[in-house]
Structure formats: C-alpha cells, structure tokens
Design an enzyme around this catalytic site. Structure first.
Site, PDB file in Angstrom:
ATOM      1  N   GLU A 185     -12.511  -2.251   6.443  1.00  0.00           N
ATOM      2  CA  GLU A 185     -12.602  -0.860   6.889  1.00  0.00           C
ATOM      3  C   GLU A 185     -13.560  -0.676   8.061  1.00  0.00           C
ATOM      4  O   GLU A 185     -13.562   0.362   8.724  1.00  0.00           O
ATOM      5  CB  GLU A 185     -13.040   0.044   5.736  1.00  0.00           C
ATOM      6  CG  GLU A 185     -14.467  -0.136   5.286  1.00  0.00           C
ATOM      7  CD  GLU A 185     -14.867   0.894   4.236  1.00  0.00           C
ATOM      8  OE1 GLU A 185     -15.896   1.561   4.467  1.00  0.00           O
ATOM      9  OE2 GLU A 185     -14.178   1.033   3.223  1.00  0.00           O
ATOM     10  N   GLU A 215       7.168   6.361  -1.821  1.00  0.00           N
ATOM     11  CA  GLU A 215       7.988   7.200  -2.689  1.00  0.00           C
ATOM     12  C   GLU A 215       8.977   8.077  -1.921  1.00  0.00           C
ATOM     13  O   GLU A 215       9.865   8.681  -2.517  1.00  0.00           O
ATOM     14  CB  GLU A 215       7.080   8.075  -3.561  1.00  0.00           C
ATOM     15  CG  GLU A 215       6.339   7.264  -4.613  1.00  0.00           C
ATOM     16  CD  GLU A 215       5.379   8.087  -5.456  1.00  0.00           C
ATOM     17  OE1 GLU A 215       5.008   9.190  -5.013  1.00  0.00           O
ATOM     18  OE2 GLU A 215       5.000   7.618  -6.539  1.00  0.00           O
TER      19      GLU A 215
END
Length: 275
Positions: free
Chosen positions: A113, A82
């Site tokens: 992960e 953004e």
C-alpha cells in the site's frame, strides 16, 4: 500531509474490552454499526453526483475501476466481482484492483500500500483511457497506493472518485467526486475492517446498483440480466417470468430454456420491455 489524528485512528469509546461479557461485546459492536447508515445518508448528494458521472462514462463505452489496499481493496474486488452474475455485464466492465495483486486478496502483502506509483502501473495493464472512471477506496484516505493512482488518473484526464472514512483526506483532494463517510472511532481502536469497512461496502452497493439500474440492467425491480449459473438462479428466473407474464411455471420454464435469459423471454413475450 496526513492528519495527525485521523478519525479512523481515534480511541474507541469502549474500554477494557477483554473484561466484557460476550453480550457486552456484541451489543457494543452493534451500537457502533447502527451509526453507519445515518452518516452515509448525509453523503447521498455526493454519491448521487458520482453515480451520474459514472453512468455518463459507461453509456459511452467506459469502464469503472476500483483501486484500494487491504480491506478496502478486497471490498472493491467483492463489489466488482458480483456485477457480472447479478447484472449480466462483462467481467471487464467493473474491475477491482488491489495493492499487491490477486495474492493480496487472501494474504497481506507487506508494504504494497506504500507504493505511490504501482496503482497507475496496475491500471495501465488494463489499457485505461479517459473514457473510464476510477474510484479510490481507503478508510484512512491517506494510502499512497490509492493517492498515486488517483493523481495519475487525473493527470491523464480520467475522471476520479473516492471513498474514505476521514474528513479532509488526501484521496479526497485527488478525486473529482469525493465521498467521506466519517463514522468515527471503531469499537476496536483502529480496526477499520469493522465500521469503516461496512460503510465502504454499503456505499459501493449503492454505487454499483444505482449505476446498473440507470444503465437498464434492471426491469421493474428484477435482475433480468442475471447469469443463470445454478439451479437456484434458474428457479428465480422462472419465478420472475411467472410473475411478469402471469403464466404457469411449466410454460415459464420452457420459455427460459428456449431463450436462455429472463430479458430475452420478456422481450419475446412482452413488447413493452425497453431494450
């Protein structure tokens, strides 16, 4: 070593969720969400230090990287993605990296992960240097992917920060600027996409917005470098120009069409605007 009873895994304060009415469920979630802001407020001094350190790096040509897994990784990518449309910065200035690669943005990648070494490999793909800054994001604070990335970054003299939701987390130990947002147990036990995820998003909002303001990407309270990528944003740009220059909408639209950005219009028409 990870804590035996991390804050994010503690038992919910609410029992028998399946027996609750819809209103009771919603009220319970809302009650937990209300706790987030006050916890973040206590961490503002630490967030301030991190922001100032990032700004210093970026003023000298550095970039900001977010690394995370699962929800934390997705939140980092959201914030990074953004920045270009909001502040008109290049897409490679703030970079979000998630364990498992872009596929993991939409679908879980099993065991991604747990790879201690992969984050550093992912960072190296972007030719990271000690001019850059890395923020590791992990609700538990114990994610190997993030710990490994921060550890290798520090070993290569790269400044690091962290955002976790556990006290004394492992990623805090690998961060020059650790931030611990301990929001307590989730409404749904262990579901850190909820309150913990909200806290991470709020902190990233604070970091990226503050950094961009300090870098001069805002004038007054306006996003003058935003990308004019659709009719709504073009109209918002026109309205900014109308308000700032005190001219009518038709002239503002003509100026925006001519100069192609709000900043360019204001620079041309208002010599008091700082570069």
């Amino acid at each position: 070593m990870a804590k035996n009873n991390p804050d994010t895994e503690k038992e919910s304060l609410y029992a028998n969720l399946e027996k609750m009415s819809t209103e009771e469920i919603l009220m319970g979630i809302n009650a937990e969400d209300k706790k987030v802001s006050s916890v973040i407020k206590k961490q503002i001094p630490n967030i301030e230090k991190l922001v100032d350190a990032v700004v210093l790096k970026m003023k000298h040509g550095g970039r900001l990287f977010y690394i995370g897994a699962g929800t934390s990784g997705r939140i980092g990518i959201l914030d990074a993605s953004e920045c270009p449309p909001t502040f008109g910065v290049p897409h490679d200035l703030v970079i979000g990296i998630i364990a498992g690669g872009d596929y993991a943005i939409r679908k879980a990648v099993e065991n991604a992960e747990d790879d201690f070494n992969q984050a550093w490999h992912d960072l190296q793909k972007h030719d990271i240097t000690n001019a850059d800054f890395v923020i590791g994001i992990a609700a538990s604070g114990n994610t190997p992917y993030v710990i490994g990335g921060l550890k290798m970054a520090r070993e290569n003299n790269i400044s690091t920060g962290s955002i976790s939701c556990n006290s004394d987390s492992l990623i805090s130990k690998e961060a020059d600027f650790p931030i611990e947002i301990v929001v307590g147990p989730e409404f749904l036990t262990g579901s850190t996409r909820m309150k913990a995820g909200t806290s991470q998003k709020l902190v990233l909002n604070m970091i990226s917005t503050s950094v961009m303001i300090k870098l001069g990407k805002v004038y007054g309270n306006k996003m003058i470098d935003m990308q004019l990528s659709n009719k709504k944003l073009v109209q918002r740009g026109v309205e900014m120009i109308v308000e700032e220059l005190q001219i009518d909408e038709k002239l503002a639209s003509e100026l925006l069409n001519k100069h192609k950005s709000v900043r360019a219009v204001l620079l041309a028409e208002n010599k008091n605007l700082a570069n």
